[in-house]
Structure formats: C-alpha cells, structure tokens
Motif scaffolding. Structure first.
Motif: not given
Length: 672
Positions: A245, A264, A514
């Motif tokens: 991520l 994301p 996130g």
C-alpha cells in the motif's frame, strides 16, 4: 458500477460483430395511425449503436441464416449486466401464424416500439406502452411472444432470454425456444437462459424438453468486468503478488494479480480477479469515480505488458476496454480535474460523554458519535420493518481523551507537517505505525471500561460483540470511506483486557495508512477526524449476509434495487478473489416488484440464498430506508448503500449499515 459517457473514439476501437450503416428494410408493415407516447419507464434497456462497417443494417428479418445477417441486426448493450454481449430482439406474432420478426436492435431497442411502428394496423392495433407491457409479458392471452437472442462473446454462448417478469408457461417457452432455434443458424449450440425465479419455476416441469444454461455458467465465462466506467491517465504498473500500500501513488494505473482488502487512491484499476460488485474496492472506486475493471487475462495480456511503466490512457466501457500511450499534457489536465473538493466534515462535539443506546441516536448526532452510528441509530428509530442489532455508542470524547492519555495528541500536527512524512510513502507508513502503537499501548480509562462492561452484560451478556468504527470522515455523501477503519470482535464474557485491546485497535485505526491516504486525496483535515465506537451484539441465527443499493446501477430507465448476498463464511464486501455472490436486480417500477437473478453464489454449490419471500421482505426494507434517508442527505447522494443479514427461523432482515451512495448513469442508461 457507475456508468460514464463513452467517447465515439472508443466505440470505433471496439472489435464488434454488429455492423451499422445505411438501413435496408427487408419487410415492413404500415405504420399505425398515430402512436402512443412511451411510458415513463421502458420494459427493457436501450442499447448502444456499434461502430460503422461495410454492412448495411436490416430493419427486420424472419430468420438469421448466417453470421452476416446477425451482424446486420445485432446491437451491443450499454446497460447489460454482463459485458461483451451482442443482442438481437425478436417478436413472434401469434395473430400472423406465429411469424418471427428479428429486429434491428440498434434502432428498435425496445420490443414495443417495433410492434407499434411496424406491426400495428387498423385491424390489429397496438395499445399504449403500459398496457402492452402488462398484456404481452404477463398475460396468457397475448398477441406476441418476445425475447432476445444473446451471444456471449467470451464464452461463445448463444442463448434465448426473456424479460425477467415474463410469465409465459413452460410448454409455451419450449415451443418458442424451438421455433427461434430453428430460425437461427447456430443450431444445437442454442440454450435457454432463465434470468429470474419466475422463469425457473415456469420451466421446472419441462426441463427435459429444453436445453438450458444457468446464470452461474454464464458468469463463469466472464473475462472482462467493467465496474466503474470512464477514462483514466497514469503510469501503468503491474503488481505481482500482494500489493504494498505504501508504494501506491494517485498517478498510477495498477494491474493487480491479487485483489487487496483496501487500496489507496489510484488513477485506475485492472484486477486479474473478478471483483465482488459491491465490495469495498468496487464501492471505493465508484465513489472516487476511479475507472475500475476486472480482466482475467490481465497478467498475461500482451497489450498490457507492452505498456508497463509508460504513461497511458485506460478507458473502461460497458462492452470493451482500451489502453493506449498518453501524453504528459493530457494526463496532467486529467489529474488536475480529478481531485475532488473537500467534503463537509461534521464538527466534533467532545462534550457528549454518555454511552447511549443505539436507537436513541439520530442523524444530528454525527458530530458526537460519527456517521455510521448516527445513520444506523436513525434507521433504528424508523421502527416497523426496520430491525438493527441494537447496542450502544461510545462517543468521540473518549477517543480524544485517550489520545491525551497516550501523549499522542501533541505529536499529530508535527508528524503531519514533517517533510519526510509527506514526501515518502514508506516513511509515512512507519510514522503512522509508531503513532498507532502509542495509542494501542496506553491504558484505557478504567471508568470507561467498567461502563462498557456494564452495558454489555445488561444487553447481551452471553453474546459475542463487535466494536465498530464510526468516524466523522466516513459514510458521508461524496466520501464513503468504505473499509478504511477497523472493527474488532470480542468473545462472549470478554475480559477487561480484551475489551481494552479492542477499543484501542478501533481508535488507532484512524491512523491506518489507507485511511490517511484517502483523507489526504479528499483534502479532509486529519486533525479534525475523531473516532467513536458502535458496540453491537452479534445477531443470533444469521445465515445470509448481503449488501444492496437502492438504485439500478445498470440502467436508470428501469428503477430498482441491486442486491448481492453470500452465505456466512463468504463475503460480499471484502476481497474474495473470484468468489461470486448471489446477485439480484429487483425492479420496482411495476405494481408488483420483479426479480431478476443475475448469478448464483459460487459457494455451497450455488444453493439458493435469498428466497422469493426473503426478496419481498428485503425490498420493503430497502424502500423504507430509501424514502427515509435520501431526502435527508445533502450532495448528490441518490441511493442508500445497505448492509444486511437474514437471520432466525422467521428469516427476518437485520440492517447493519445504511449510508449514502451515488449512482451515476451515462448516455445510454437514461430514459428519454
């Protein structure tokens, strides 16, 4: 799920079989004297015109003896629930010795219009659209038997399909099928595809006389799945294995071998796994208006491989996708236009300290208990058919106090302003991890722990409980935040230590990478985000979990609800790879709702999850929630995103969440 306008340039790229050019009338009937105006909602979905080629179109034909004739009649639907399909609609005129009319389906996109304009006469009038739909699809005494021949290109399946609410008897379906089969050159490859429980019930007694194909087999052949349509610009990045991520940037178009639980902000998504249509990734992409597609061959497609690392334009359209090199100037123009204005983040009311029963909470309490709790409390207050798990809320006050105890509050602003935090995704991940560790290691106020335990024991002492996140930066109109924060399950008779750990994990999830990246993209001020907790007992006897949205995302002209369901142990919101949920479209514009079955669950052998009675009850619940919430929400929210369970011997519906959702239709989905 959302449908954006498709450019003419893309249409010319599509490798279709359907042709369009000048029109040739093979045979026609006199036009009627006057014509009825169309009713507000069409019985079927309009279709998109296909690209020009050298073939002229046919107005109609009585048989399709070859592929060339097919190409002169067929169309490609923009509102299909399955991509890469070609369709030719047909009418069998029972008043004319069962004469078949295969029609130019680009031009005559609805059966009624062809019947009105080509088959009506003084001696054989065609009534108004509403009366036509009722009689010709739902009465034994009818003039026409109608349907579509559908070619699923990826699997090369040829099927006969009817409108979901068509009540034609099994014996008549058999006769109609064999008549159409005999008039189409595909011969023994032809199958009847029942698209609703109504059809399945109709053919139950004649199954041996009719070659059929189930929706599950149709879905197994899907290679391309458009979820959020549109055009995106970005650097194409192919990701093998799990997604890191921290390495993702908003200017990337990512090709994913494995579907993550969260992602994301990116410019576009191509997943090698078919996605859950109402899963977190799909909902996030729809809310962000990020083009998102599934493509089983994504990791081996030579066109994708050849453009890896380059700046590209990805177009996701209803029937096809396109990928091409892009220029820096057009990409930068697109990026500048993409980033949204900040959503309205409710103010924080830290004065509320009480743990309140869920059903006492209302929409206005979002400032103290967050949107998830406020909206579910509002739903609980409706009463009647609306049932929730109950429980209680732990307001923002206690999260903010815990930040002070953990000596974290004073560190947040300097962290957010640090140059290395802002510039380096991996450094940002490390700093956020350190902040969460500080929050998760500090002791929770003993008085709060006692209060929580007292509420648990007074409400459902022998049940497992779930502590759910409820912030002022999720479940908002224009900012869904699906899956950004954490919910933690605690066992029955949980110890103070177990309750404390669960509370701290939920609070700390404000600072997951996130969640930070999503808020940053939407310009949400991080220091104004607060976390409340919604504590709920587990629902006894739950057997089905599901998600629904209270609009038809495929076609605005046929209002309805889109429902996904899965048995316990499966998920309709998480990353489940190629796990297919049971999917229904419930059409609500008729006096009696109609149910179209899009797919059976890929679990448990495709056993029925939602019965017709379940769907009837659920439809009523969705109607009540839609009518209550949509007028109360600001912005462009036009639907409710509902999570639900089917539970108990009476199979009642339990509402777990109700949040705003926006369905966007493009050209070709609107009724004119």
């Amino acid at each position: 799920m959302t449908h954006l306008r498709v450019s003419a340039a893309l249409l010319l790229l599509l490798s279709l079989g359907c042709g369009s050019a000048s029109m040739t009338h093979v045979e026609s009937r006199p036009a009627p004297h006057g014509s009825a105006a169309p009713v507000e909602h069409a019985e079927e979905s309009p279709l998109v015109a296909s690209p020009l080629d050298t073939l002229s179109r046919l107005d109609s034909a009585h048989e399709i003896p070859d592929a060339q004739t097919w190409r002169r009649l067929c169309a490609r639907p923009t509102s299909s629930t399955v991509s890469r399909t070609e369709v030719v609609k047909f009418l069998v005129d029972l008043d004319d010795e069962r004469r078949i009319w295969f029609i130019d389906t680009e031009h005559w996109d609805i059966h009624y219009f062809f019947a009105r304009d080509r088959l009506a006469s003084i001696g054989h009038p065609v009534e108004d659209h509403g009366a036509f739909n009722t009689r010709e699809y739902r009465r034994d005494e009818r003039r026409f038997e109608m349907g579509s021949v559908v070619h699923y290109l990826d699997s090369d399946l040829w099927t006969m399909e009817m409108v979901s609410g068509d009540t034609l008897s099994g014996e008549r379906i058999v006769r109609l099928f064999h008549q159409i089969q005999g008039a189409v050159w595909t011969g023994e490859r032809f199958r009847f595809h029942p698209v609703s429980p109504v059809h399945e019930a109709s053919i139950a007694s004649v199954a041996g006389q009719l070659p059929t194909i189930a929706s599950a087999e149709v879905f197994r052949g899907i290679q391309y799945e458009p979820l959020t349509q549109g055009t995106a610009f970005g650097t194409l990045r192919i990701i093998h294995g799990a997604l890191d991520l921290a390495s993702v940037r908003p200017d990337q178009i990512v090709v994913l071998e494995l579907l993550p639980d969260e992602i994301p902000v990116v410019s576009g998504i191509i997943s090698a796994q078919i996605q859950a249509p109402l899963g977190h990734i799909a909902v996030l992409s729809a809310t962000r208006q990020t083009p998102n597609m599934g493509l089983r061959s994504a990791m081996t497609d030579p066109q994708i491989a050849a453009l890896e690392g380059q700046l590209v334009a990805l177009t996701v359209a209803p029937q096809e996708w396109a990928l091409r090199p892009a220029t820096r100037s057009e990409a930068e123009t697109s990026w500048a236009a993409r980033r949204p204005q900040p959503p309205v983040v409710p103010a924080i009311d830290s004065s509320e300290t009480a743990l309140r029963q869920l059903c006492e909470v209302r929409l206005a309490d979002v400032r103290s208990v967050g949107a998830k709790a406020a909206q579910l409390g509002e739903a609980c207050s409706i009463g009647g058919s609306i049932r929730t798990p109950g429980g209680f809320t732990i307001p923002f006050h206690h999260y903010l106090g815990h930040l002070e105890t953990a000596q974290a509050a004073s560190t947040i602003a300097p962290m957010l302003a640090a140059a290395d935090f802002r510039a380096d995704g991996h450094r940002r991940e490390v700093m956020l991890t350190e902040l969460r560790a500080r929050i998760e290691s500090a002791a929770v106020d003993p008085a709060l722990l006692r209060n929580v335990q007292q509420r648990i024991h007074a409400t459902a002492p022998d049940a497992r409980w779930i502590l759910r996140s409820s912030t002022n930066a999720e479940d908002l109109a224009g900012f869904t935040g699906a899956g950004l924060y954490r919910s933690i399950v605690i066992p029955a008779h949980a110890t103070d230590a177990q309750v404390q750990d669960a509370l701290r994990q939920v609070w700390a999830s404000v600072w997951l990478l996130g969640a930070y990246e999503e808020r940053e993209w939407y310009r949400v001020p991080h220091e104004r985000v607060a976390m409340a907790v919604l504590a709920e007992p587990f629902v006894d006897g739950a057997m089905v979990n599901g998600v629904a949205i209270t609009q038809n995302p495929f076609y605005e002209g046929r209002p309805g609800y889109f429902i996904n369901a899965q048995g316990l142990g499966g998920s309709v919101t998480g990353a489940t790879g190629d796990e297919v949920p049971e999917q229904h479209l419930v059409y609500t514009y008729m006096e009696t709702p109609e149910y179209e079955l899009l797919s059976r669950s890929s679990r448990d052998g495709g056993a029925v999850l939602l019965t017709e009675l379940d769907l009837l009850h659920l439809t009523n619940v969705l109607r009540v929630l839609h009518e209550h919430f949509v007028p109360r929400w600001s912005g462009d929210a036009n639907a409710v995103d509902v999570e639900f369970l089917v539970a108990g011997e009476d199979r009642h519906i339990v509402v777990l969440q109700a949040r705003p959702y926006t369905v966007r239709w493009g050209e070709g989905q609107r009724w004119e």
